[in-house]
Design a protein around this motif. Structure first.
Motif, PDB file in Angstrom:
ATOM      1  N   VAL A 176       0.827  -1.200   0.000  1.00 35.19           N
ATOM      2  CA  VAL A 176       0.000   0.000   0.000  1.00 35.19           C
ATOM      3  C   VAL A 176       0.866   1.255   0.000  1.00 35.19           C
ATOM      4  O   VAL A 176       1.783   1.394   0.817  1.00 35.19           O
ATOM      5  CB  VAL A 176      -0.947   0.007   1.215  1.00 35.19           C
ATOM      6  CG1 VAL A 176      -1.783   1.283   1.235  1.00 35.19           C
ATOM      7  CG2 VAL A 176      -1.849  -1.229   1.207  1.00 35.19           C
ATOM      8  N   ARG A 177       0.558   2.151  -0.914  1.00 39.10           N
ATOM      9  CA  ARG A 177       1.175   3.473  -0.921  1.00 39.10           C
ATOM     10  C   ARG A 177       0.239   4.521  -0.328  1.00 39.10           C
ATOM     11  O   ARG A 177       0.665   5.429   0.369  1.00 39.10           O
ATOM     12  CB  ARG A 177       1.555   3.866  -2.352  1.00 39.10           C
ATOM     13  CG  ARG A 177       2.634   2.990  -2.971  1.00 39.10           C
ATOM     14  CD  ARG A 177       3.984   3.163  -2.315  1.00 39.10           C
ATOM     15  NE  ARG A 177       4.464   4.534  -2.363  1.00 39.10           N
ATOM     16  CZ  ARG A 177       5.166   5.060  -3.368  1.00 39.10           C
ATOM     17  NH1 ARG A 177       5.461   4.317  -4.416  1.00 39.10           N
ATOM     18  NH2 ARG A 177       5.566   6.307  -3.325  1.00 39.10           N
ATOM     19  N   LEU A 223      -0.407   7.066   8.047  1.00 37.90           N
ATOM     20  CA  LEU A 223      -1.247   5.940   8.439  1.00 37.90           C
ATOM     21  C   LEU A 223      -1.557   5.928   9.931  1.00 37.90           C
ATOM     22  O   LEU A 223      -2.708   5.684  10.326  1.00 37.90           O
ATOM     23  CB  LEU A 223      -0.555   4.619   8.052  1.00 37.90           C
ATOM     24  CG  LEU A 223      -1.292   3.330   8.421  1.00 37.90           C
ATOM     25  CD1 LEU A 223      -2.634   3.250   7.721  1.00 37.90           C
ATOM     26  CD2 LEU A 223      -0.424   2.117   8.078  1.00 37.90           C
ATOM     27  N   GLU A 224      -0.562   6.235  10.762  1.00 33.60           N
ATOM     28  CA  GLU A 224      -0.782   6.175  12.207  1.00 33.60           C
ATOM     29  C   GLU A 224      -1.783   7.215  12.707  1.00 33.60           C
ATOM     30  O   GLU A 224      -2.270   7.126  13.837  1.00 33.60           O
ATOM     31  CB  GLU A 224       0.547   6.312  12.959  1.00 33.60           C
ATOM     32  CG  GLU A 224       1.325   7.579  12.655  1.00 33.60           C
ATOM     33  CD  GLU A 224       2.323   7.396  11.530  1.00 33.60           C
ATOM     34  OE1 GLU A 224       3.347   8.117  11.546  1.00 33.60           O
ATOM     35  OE2 GLU A 224       2.091   6.533  10.648  1.00 33.60           O
ATOM     36  N   VAL A 239      -6.902  11.423   2.422  1.00 31.75           N
ATOM     37  CA  VAL A 239      -6.079  10.257   2.105  1.00 31.75           C
ATOM     38  C   VAL A 239      -5.088   9.997   3.235  1.00 31.75           C
ATOM     39  O   VAL A 239      -4.579  10.934   3.852  1.00 31.75           O
ATOM     40  CB  VAL A 239      -5.314  10.493   0.783  1.00 31.75           C
ATOM     41  CG1 VAL A 239      -4.322   9.367   0.495  1.00 31.75           C
ATOM     42  CG2 VAL A 239      -6.296  10.630  -0.386  1.00 31.75           C
ATOM     43  N   VAL A 240      -4.837   8.711   3.510  1.00 30.53           N
ATOM     44  CA  VAL A 240      -3.757   8.321   4.416  1.00 30.53           C
ATOM     45  C   VAL A 240      -2.661   7.668   3.578  1.00 30.53           C
ATOM     46  O   VAL A 240      -2.946   6.994   2.579  1.00 30.53           O
ATOM     47  CB  VAL A 240      -4.228   7.365   5.528  1.00 30.53           C
ATOM     48  CG1 VAL A 240      -5.277   8.023   6.410  1.00 30.53           C
ATOM     49  CG2 VAL A 240      -4.765   6.062   4.959  1.00 30.53           C
ATOM     50  N   THR A 241      -1.417   7.896   3.966  1.00 32.56           N
ATOM     51  CA  THR A 241      -0.293   7.356   3.213  1.00 32.56           C
ATOM     52  C   THR A 241       0.546   6.440   4.097  1.00 32.56           C
ATOM     53  O   THR A 241       0.566   6.569   5.322  1.00 32.56           O
ATOM     54  CB  THR A 241       0.605   8.476   2.663  1.00 32.56           C
ATOM     55  OG1 THR A 241       1.039   9.310   3.742  1.00 32.56           O
ATOM     56  CG2 THR A 241      -0.149   9.319   1.651  1.00 32.56           C
ATOM     57  N   VAL A 242       1.247   5.533   3.440  1.00 34.97           N
ATOM     58  CA  VAL A 242       2.087   4.549   4.123  1.00 34.97           C
ATOM     59  C   VAL A 242       3.534   4.778   3.726  1.00 34.97           C
ATOM     60  O   VAL A 242       3.838   4.934   2.530  1.00 34.97           O
ATOM     61  CB  VAL A 242       1.662   3.113   3.756  1.00 34.97           C
ATOM     62  CG1 VAL A 242       2.551   2.087   4.457  1.00 34.97           C
ATOM     63  CG2 VAL A 242       0.194   2.886   4.116  1.00 34.97           C
ATOM     64  N   ASP A 243       4.442   4.829   4.710  1.00 35.69           N
ATOM     65  CA  ASP A 243       5.867   4.935   4.396  1.00 35.69           C
ATOM     66  C   ASP A 243       6.251   3.771   3.491  1.00 35.69           C
ATOM     67  O   ASP A 243       5.872   2.616   3.742  1.00 35.69           O
ATOM     68  CB  ASP A 243       6.711   4.899   5.672  1.00 35.69           C
ATOM     69  CG  ASP A 243       6.588   6.187   6.459  1.00 35.69           C
ATOM     70  OD1 ASP A 243       6.226   7.209   5.850  1.00 35.69           O
ATOM     71  OD2 ASP A 243       6.839   6.176   7.675  1.00 35.69           O
ATOM     72  N   TRP A 244       7.015   4.066   2.461  1.00 35.97           N
ATOM     73  CA  TRP A 244       7.284   3.048   1.444  1.00 35.97           C
ATOM     74  C   TRP A 244       8.771   2.822   1.276  1.00 35.97           C
ATOM     75  O   TRP A 244       9.550   3.758   1.107  1.00 35.97           O
ATOM     76  CB  TRP A 244       6.697   3.468   0.107  1.00 35.97           C
ATOM     77  CG  TRP A 244       6.744   2.387  -0.928  1.00 35.97           C
ATOM     78  CD1 TRP A 244       5.845   1.390  -1.106  1.00 35.97           C
ATOM     79  CD2 TRP A 244       7.748   2.217  -1.935  1.00 35.97           C
ATOM     80  NE1 TRP A 244       6.211   0.597  -2.167  1.00 35.97           N
ATOM     81  CE2 TRP A 244       7.383   1.076  -2.691  1.00 35.97           C
ATOM     82  CE3 TRP A 244       8.914   2.891  -2.265  1.00 35.97           C
ATOM     83  CZ2 TRP A 244       8.139   0.611  -3.756  1.00 35.97           C
ATOM     84  CZ3 TRP A 244       9.685   2.423  -3.336  1.00 35.97           C
ATOM     85  CH2 TRP A 244       9.274   1.299  -4.060  1.00 35.97           C
TER      86      TRP A 244
END
Length: 334
Positions: free
Chosen positions: A34-35, A284-285, A304-309
């Motif tokens: 997930v991005r 995300l957190e 939007v929520v983002t995830v460290d990638w």
């Protein structure tokens, strides 16, 4: 993996950030790194148990249906995608448990399409659920045709803003209800703004004296009667907000994941026919804060929520052993 989950129904405070089991990858699923994942009103409605009559919850529940990300592993029965493909998805199953607010999601292949080129992961994440809702109502239910006049309620919201663009792309004249602060935004989408609230019917009649051929309702309640009264002869009414629309001769619609429809939306985004406005991005957190903002109901576009990638290196996933069962040495077994 890290992710958001809840173990009981309740407010945003029930959302927890922490370690969750890595998802298994079924034969017809695709493991997606997930991005970004968009926030939708249905997320907090599910969290509060408002959809319990139609969607069982298998706790702990990972919330989220929208996703954009990168394929890590296709299931053994999935030739459509390969490792490294960028995808979007409306990842809804028939129960609540395995959502998109996490580092990885095992998504049924029927829920995915290729991510539109030239569109950021954040913008792409806001396209699936809202876009599918708008597209399916306008194209499949209301059957909007070139030259018709369409009224879209809450035209600055996540679904409404995409509905205005899609209806305009279909060749319709689009009238969109919105607060005055969003009128210019509605114009940029291709719509003619009118202020919602008391007197709405008269304001719409002022610019469409013969009524409208189709109404796309995202509000419900008293808006339904006003909408029905604004219909031209043989006009059509659909709502995604209130089943009581049936009492006014309209149809109630609920979005359905559809890879073909989602691919069409991706094409429209690549062509610049539709775009997603991202109002705010949360890590995300902080998903609880993102849902609180969504629940206020005053969003322009999407949250939007983002995830460290970081790229995976040598990751081994549940299901890799199963893949060996379908190797060339097993050909002809099934």
């Amino acid at each position: 993996m890290k992710g958001i989950s809840y173990r009981r129904y309740g407010g945003p405070e029930v959302l927890e950030y922490g370690e969750l089991p890595d998802p298994k990858v079924g034969p017809d699923q695709v493991l997606v790194k997930v991005r970004a994942a968009a926030v939708n009103p249905v997320d907090w409605k599910c969290r509060e148990g408002l959809l319990d009559a139609v969607l069982d919850a298998v706790f702990p529940v990972i919330p989220g249906w929208d996703v954009s990300g990168v394929v890590v592993q296709p299931g053994v029965a999935v030739p459509e995608f390969a490792v490294g493909d960028e995808v979007i998805g409306c990842v809804r199953e028939d129960f609540l448990s395995r959502g998109t607010f996490a580092e990885y999601v095992a998504a049924p292949v029927r829920t995915l399409a290729r991510k539109p080129r030239g569109v950021s992961f954040e913008e792409a994440a806001g396209l699936p659920l809202a876009g599918l809702t708008a597209y399916q109502v306008l194209v499949r239910t209301l059957r909007v045709r070139r030259g018709e006049t369409v009224l879209v309620h809450a035209a600055a919201g996540g679904v409404g803003s995409l509905a205005v663009q899609i209806a305009a792309h279909l060749g319709a004249r689009v009238i969109g209800t919105a607060g005055e602060r969003n009128h210019e935004y509605v114009r940029t989408l291709g719509g003619e703004p009118v202020t919602y609230g008391e007197g709405l019917g008269e304001r719409v009649r002022g610019i469409a004296p013969d009524g409208v051929e189709a109404v796309f309702d995202t509000v419900g309640g008293d808006t339904l009667k006003t909408s029905a009264d604004l219909l031209a002869p043989e006009g059509r009414l659909a709502s995604v907000a209130d089943p009581q629309v049936r009492a006014h001769g309209g149809r109630y619609c609920f979005v359905r994941p559809d890879a073909e429809d989602l691919s069409r939306l991706s094409e429209l985004a690549e062509q610049g026919a539709v775009s997603v406005h991202v109002q705010q991005v949360f890590p995300l957190e902080c998903a609880a804060d993102a849902q609180r903002l969504s629940q206020e109901g005053r969003t322009r576009g999407k949250i939007v929520v983002t995830v460290d990638w970081e790229p995976d290196e040598g990751a081994v996933w549940a299901g890799d052993d199963e893949r060996a069962l379908y190797s060339t040495s097993q050909e002809g077994t099934f």
